[in-house]
Design a protein around this motif. Sequence first.
Motif, PDB file in Angstrom:
ATOM      1  N   ALA A  86       0.826  -1.201   0.000  1.00  0.00           N
ATOM      2  CA  ALA A  86       0.000   0.000   0.000  1.00  0.00           C
ATOM      3  C   ALA A  86       0.864   1.258   0.000  1.00  0.00           C
ATOM      4  CB  ALA A  86      -0.928   0.004   1.218  1.00  0.00           C
ATOM      5  N   LEU A  87       1.968   1.225   0.752  1.00  0.00           N
ATOM      6  CA  LEU A  87       2.893   2.355   0.785  1.00  0.00           C
ATOM      7  C   LEU A  87       3.483   2.618  -0.600  1.00  0.00           C
ATOM      8  CD1 LEU A  87       4.919   1.722   4.084  1.00  0.00           C
ATOM      9  CD2 LEU A  87       3.654   3.797   3.559  1.00  0.00           C
ATOM     10  N   ILE A  88       3.929   1.554  -1.257  1.00  0.00           N
ATOM     11  CA  ILE A  88       4.548   1.695  -2.570  1.00  0.00           C
ATOM     12  C   ILE A  88       3.536   2.196  -3.591  1.00  0.00           C
ATOM     13  CG2 ILE A  88       5.607   0.413  -4.464  1.00  0.00           C
ATOM     14  CD1 ILE A  88       6.901  -1.376  -2.321  1.00  0.00           C
ATOM     15  N   GLU A  89       2.306   1.658  -3.540  1.00  0.00           N
ATOM     16  CA  GLU A  89       1.272   2.101  -4.480  1.00  0.00           C
ATOM     17  C   GLU A  89       0.974   3.585  -4.299  1.00  0.00           C
ATOM     18  OE1 GLU A  89      -3.338   1.149  -5.858  1.00  0.00           O
ATOM     19  OE2 GLU A  89      -2.522   0.215  -4.039  1.00  0.00           O
ATOM     20  N   LEU A  90       0.863   4.025  -3.053  1.00  0.00           N
ATOM     21  CA  LEU A  90       0.565   5.436  -2.798  1.00  0.00           C
ATOM     22  C   LEU A  90       1.721   6.319  -3.254  1.00  0.00           C
ATOM     23  CD1 LEU A  90      -1.233   7.618  -1.700  1.00  0.00           C
ATOM     24  CD2 LEU A  90      -0.363   7.143   0.606  1.00  0.00           C
ATOM     25  N   GLU A  91       2.952   5.925  -2.942  1.00  0.00           N
ATOM     26  CA  GLU A  91       4.116   6.704  -3.385  1.00  0.00           C
ATOM     27  C   GLU A  91       4.158   6.799  -4.908  1.00  0.00           C
ATOM     28  OE1 GLU A  91       7.610   5.022  -1.683  1.00  0.00           O
ATOM     29  OE2 GLU A  91       7.308   5.955   0.274  1.00  0.00           O
ATOM     30  N   ASP A  92       3.865   5.683  -5.582  1.00  0.00           N
ATOM     31  CA  ASP A  92       3.884   5.678  -7.046  1.00  0.00           C
ATOM     32  C   ASP A  92       2.831   6.625  -7.609  1.00  0.00           C
ATOM     33  OD1 ASP A  92       5.940   3.893  -7.153  1.00  0.00           O
ATOM     34  OD2 ASP A  92       4.709   2.144  -7.648  1.00  0.00           O
ATOM     35  N   ARG A  93       1.637   6.615  -7.040  1.00  0.00           N
ATOM     36  CA  ARG A  93       0.561   7.479  -7.535  1.00  0.00           C
ATOM     37  C   ARG A  93       0.916   8.952  -7.346  1.00  0.00           C
ATOM     38  NH1 ARG A  93      -4.409   4.825  -7.936  1.00  0.00           N
ATOM     39  NH2 ARG A  93      -3.982   2.705  -8.653  1.00  0.00           N
ATOM     40  N   LEU A  95       3.917  10.244  -7.057  1.00  0.00           N
ATOM     41  CA  LEU A  95       5.032  10.584  -7.944  1.00  0.00           C
ATOM     42  C   LEU A  95       4.556  10.742  -9.386  1.00  0.00           C
ATOM     43  CD1 LEU A  95       8.050  11.072  -8.040  1.00  0.00           C
ATOM     44  CD2 LEU A  95       8.389   8.634  -8.387  1.00  0.00           C
ATOM     45  N   GLU A  96       3.674   9.846  -9.835  1.00  0.00           N
ATOM     46  CA  GLU A  96       3.156   9.943 -11.197  1.00  0.00           C
ATOM     47  C   GLU A  96       2.434  11.261 -11.423  1.00  0.00           C
ATOM     48  OE1 GLU A  96       0.681   6.559 -11.675  1.00  0.00           O
ATOM     49  OE2 GLU A  96       2.362   5.120 -11.598  1.00  0.00           O
ATOM     50  N   ARG A  97       1.585  11.651 -10.476  1.00  0.00           N
ATOM     51  CA  ARG A  97       0.817  12.892 -10.628  1.00  0.00           C
ATOM     52  C   ARG A  97       1.741  14.102 -10.582  1.00  0.00           C
ATOM     53  NH1 ARG A  97      -4.749  11.356  -9.304  1.00  0.00           N
ATOM     54  NH2 ARG A  97      -5.406  13.522  -9.033  1.00  0.00           N
ATOM     55  N   LEU A  99       5.051  14.193 -11.314  1.00  0.00           N
ATOM     56  CA  LEU A  99       5.900  14.221 -12.509  1.00  0.00           C
ATOM     57  C   LEU A  99       5.128  14.657 -13.740  1.00  0.00           C
ATOM     58  CD1 LEU A  99       8.102  11.019 -12.082  1.00  0.00           C
ATOM     59  CD2 LEU A  99       8.805  13.398 -11.845  1.00  0.00           C
ATOM     60  N   ALA A 100       3.840  14.335 -13.780  1.00  0.00           N
ATOM     61  CA  ALA A 100       3.030  14.747 -14.929  1.00  0.00           C
ATOM     62  C   ALA A 100       3.026  16.263 -15.075  1.00  0.00           C
ATOM     63  CB  ALA A 100       1.602  14.226 -14.778  1.00  0.00           C
ATOM     64  N   GLY A 101       3.042  16.961 -13.948  1.00  0.00           N
ATOM     65  CA  GLY A 101       3.065  18.418 -13.986  1.00  0.00           C
ATOM     66  C   GLY A 101       4.445  19.009 -14.182  1.00  0.00           C
ATOM     67  N   GLU A 102       5.468  18.153 -14.127  1.00  0.00           N
ATOM     68  CA  GLU A 102       6.848  18.624 -14.249  1.00  0.00           C
ATOM     69  C   GLU A 102       7.465  18.318 -15.610  1.00  0.00           C
ATOM     70  OE1 GLU A 102       9.271  20.004 -11.361  1.00  0.00           O
ATOM     71  OE2 GLU A 102       7.281  20.875 -11.594  1.00  0.00           O
ATOM     72  N   ARG A 103       6.710  17.670 -16.491  1.00  0.00           N
ATOM     73  CA  ARG A 103       7.282  17.234 -17.770  1.00  0.00           C
ATOM     74  C   ARG A 103       7.498  18.388 -18.743  1.00  0.00           C
ATOM     75  NH1 ARG A 103       3.766  12.495 -17.024  1.00  0.00           N
ATOM     76  NH2 ARG A 103       5.131  10.779 -16.352  1.00  0.00           N
ATOM     77  N   LYS A 104       6.688  19.416 -18.651  1.00  0.00           N
ATOM     78  CA  LYS A 104       6.863  20.567 -19.534  1.00  0.00           C
ATOM     79  C   LYS A 104       8.204  21.220 -19.230  1.00  0.00           C
ATOM     80  CE  LYS A 104       4.683  24.943 -20.820  1.00  0.00           C
ATOM     81  NZ  LYS A 104       3.575  25.886 -20.540  1.00  0.00           N
ATOM     82  N   ARG A 105       8.878  21.731 -20.266  1.00  0.00           N
ATOM     83  CA  ARG A 105      10.180  22.346 -20.086  1.00  0.00           C
ATOM     84  C   ARG A 105      10.242  23.712 -20.769  1.00  0.00           C
ATOM     85  NH1 ARG A 105      10.784  19.173 -16.641  1.00  0.00           N
ATOM     86  NH2 ARG A 105      12.576  17.869 -16.155  1.00  0.00           N
ATOM     87  N   LEU A 190      -1.964   7.502   5.689  1.00  0.00           N
ATOM     88  CA  LEU A 190      -2.867   7.279   4.565  1.00  0.00           C
ATOM     89  C   LEU A 190      -2.714   5.914   3.905  1.00  0.00           C
ATOM     90  CD1 LEU A 190      -2.753  10.759   2.753  1.00  0.00           C
ATOM     91  CD2 LEU A 190      -4.303   9.975   4.549  1.00  0.00           C
ATOM     92  N   ALA A 191      -1.488   5.399   3.827  1.00  0.00           N
ATOM     93  CA  ALA A 191      -1.260   4.139   3.111  1.00  0.00           C
ATOM     94  C   ALA A 191      -2.025   3.003   3.759  1.00  0.00           C
ATOM     95  CB  ALA A 191       0.231   3.813   3.068  1.00  0.00           C
ATOM     96  N   GLY A 192      -2.852   2.335   2.964  1.00  0.00           N
ATOM     97  CA  GLY A 192      -3.620   1.216   3.470  1.00  0.00           C
ATOM     98  C   GLY A 192      -4.876   1.605   4.205  1.00  0.00           C
ATOM     99  N   GLU A 193      -5.043   2.903   4.494  1.00  0.00           N
ATOM    100  CA  GLU A 193      -6.209   3.374   5.230  1.00  0.00           C
ATOM    101  C   GLU A 193      -7.322   3.851   4.298  1.00  0.00           C
ATOM    102  OE1 GLU A 193      -6.357   2.890   8.440  1.00  0.00           O
ATOM    103  OE2 GLU A 193      -4.313   2.088   8.351  1.00  0.00           O
ATOM    104  N   MET A 194      -6.959   4.182   3.056  1.00  0.00           N
ATOM    105  CA  MET A 194      -7.950   4.603   2.067  1.00  0.00           C
ATOM    106  C   MET A 194      -7.433   4.270   0.682  1.00  0.00           C
ATOM    107  SD  MET A 194      -7.548   8.794   1.874  1.00  0.00           S
ATOM    108  CE  MET A 194      -7.976   9.041   3.595  1.00  0.00           C
ATOM    109  N   ASP A 195      -8.329   4.303  -0.279  1.00  0.00           N
ATOM    110  CA  ASP A 195      -7.956   4.042  -1.662  1.00  0.00           C
ATOM    111  C   ASP A 195      -6.855   4.998  -2.100  1.00  0.00           C
ATOM    112  OD1 ASP A 195      -8.729   2.957  -4.473  1.00  0.00           O
ATOM    113  OD2 ASP A 195      -8.777   5.131  -4.695  1.00  0.00           O
ATOM    114  N   ALA A 196      -5.878   4.499  -2.888  1.00  0.00           N
ATOM    115  CA  ALA A 196      -4.724   5.309  -3.279  1.00  0.00           C
ATOM    116  C   ALA A 196      -5.142   6.565  -4.037  1.00  0.00           C
ATOM    117  CB  ALA A 196      -3.754   4.478  -4.118  1.00  0.00           C
ATOM    118  N   ASP A 197      -6.126   6.444  -4.941  1.00  0.00           N
ATOM    119  CA  ASP A 197      -6.578   7.619  -5.701  1.00  0.00           C
ATOM    120  C   ASP A 197      -7.178   8.669  -4.774  1.00  0.00           C
ATOM    121  OD1 ASP A 197      -5.767   6.728  -8.209  1.00  0.00           O
ATOM    122  OD2 ASP A 197      -7.619   5.611  -8.526  1.00  0.00           O
ATOM    123  N   ARG A 198      -7.960   8.225  -3.800  1.00  0.00           N
ATOM    124  CA  ARG A 198      -8.562   9.167  -2.837  1.00  0.00           C
ATOM    125  C   ARG A 198      -7.469   9.825  -2.000  1.00  0.00           C
ATOM    126  NH1 ARG A 198     -10.428  13.154  -1.097  1.00  0.00           N
ATOM    127  NH2 ARG A 198     -11.464  13.286   0.920  1.00  0.00           N
TER     128      ARG A 198
END
Length: 235
Positions: A86-93, A95-97, A99-105, A190-198
């Motif tokens: 759950a920790l890894i899934e939350l960290e990944d989500r 980070l993905e969100r 990084l998505a905002g950091e891709r523009k240069r 938060l990890a494991g206490e609620m859905d990762a997206d939430r």
Amino acid sequence: MEAAGKMKISELASAADVPVATVRHYLREGLLPEPEKTSRNMAYYSPELVDRIRLIKQLQEERFMPLKVIRELLDSGNGDPERLRALIELEDRILERTLAGERKRVSGREVRRRYELPKEVLDRLAELEVLSPDGRGYSPSDVRIVEAISRFRAGGYDERIGFTVYDTLRYKRALEGLVKEEVDVLMERLAGEMDADRAVELIEAGAEPLQELIAALHTKLLVAELERHRAARET
């Protein structure tokens, strides 16, 4: 004498689908708890370690994580493989969100033109890892930092009165500790206490209020420190 409900190392390795040597290696690296020894040459392991060993192998093979990092993650998840997932899934989500905002240069030439900062200043900030440009230029967060430094310089905070790019390190170092603690607290609560997206939505909703809180606390602490200086002069 066998320990009730426990497994020999060969049984543990077989159940986890790894060689006995792998189990011994994980033991030496501190990734598994010490077994229960019933005699000098006999030790027994908890069946719960099967899932833990499988997770370690998964992180090694799918994520190419070094064992030191895996050990730290296991410790942060209190040794519970499901909580660690759950920790890894939350960290990944998160980070993905992010990084998505950091891709523009924005190119270095455009940044210098827009904010009138000398190239040597930008280069020095990159050396100090305050900025992290790549071959395509600067990320949105880099640009915001450059803009803030440009405004400081426009207001008179420049080399003529002793302010240099090294002054940014004071804030970077202070924030590194704060951010590390913030991430640890968020993961723990938060990890494991609620859905990762939430959980990600909750964190994003708190970003702007957090910045306002930090700014307000900075002002309050600045006033308090100046008042202490005045009181010290008057005594």
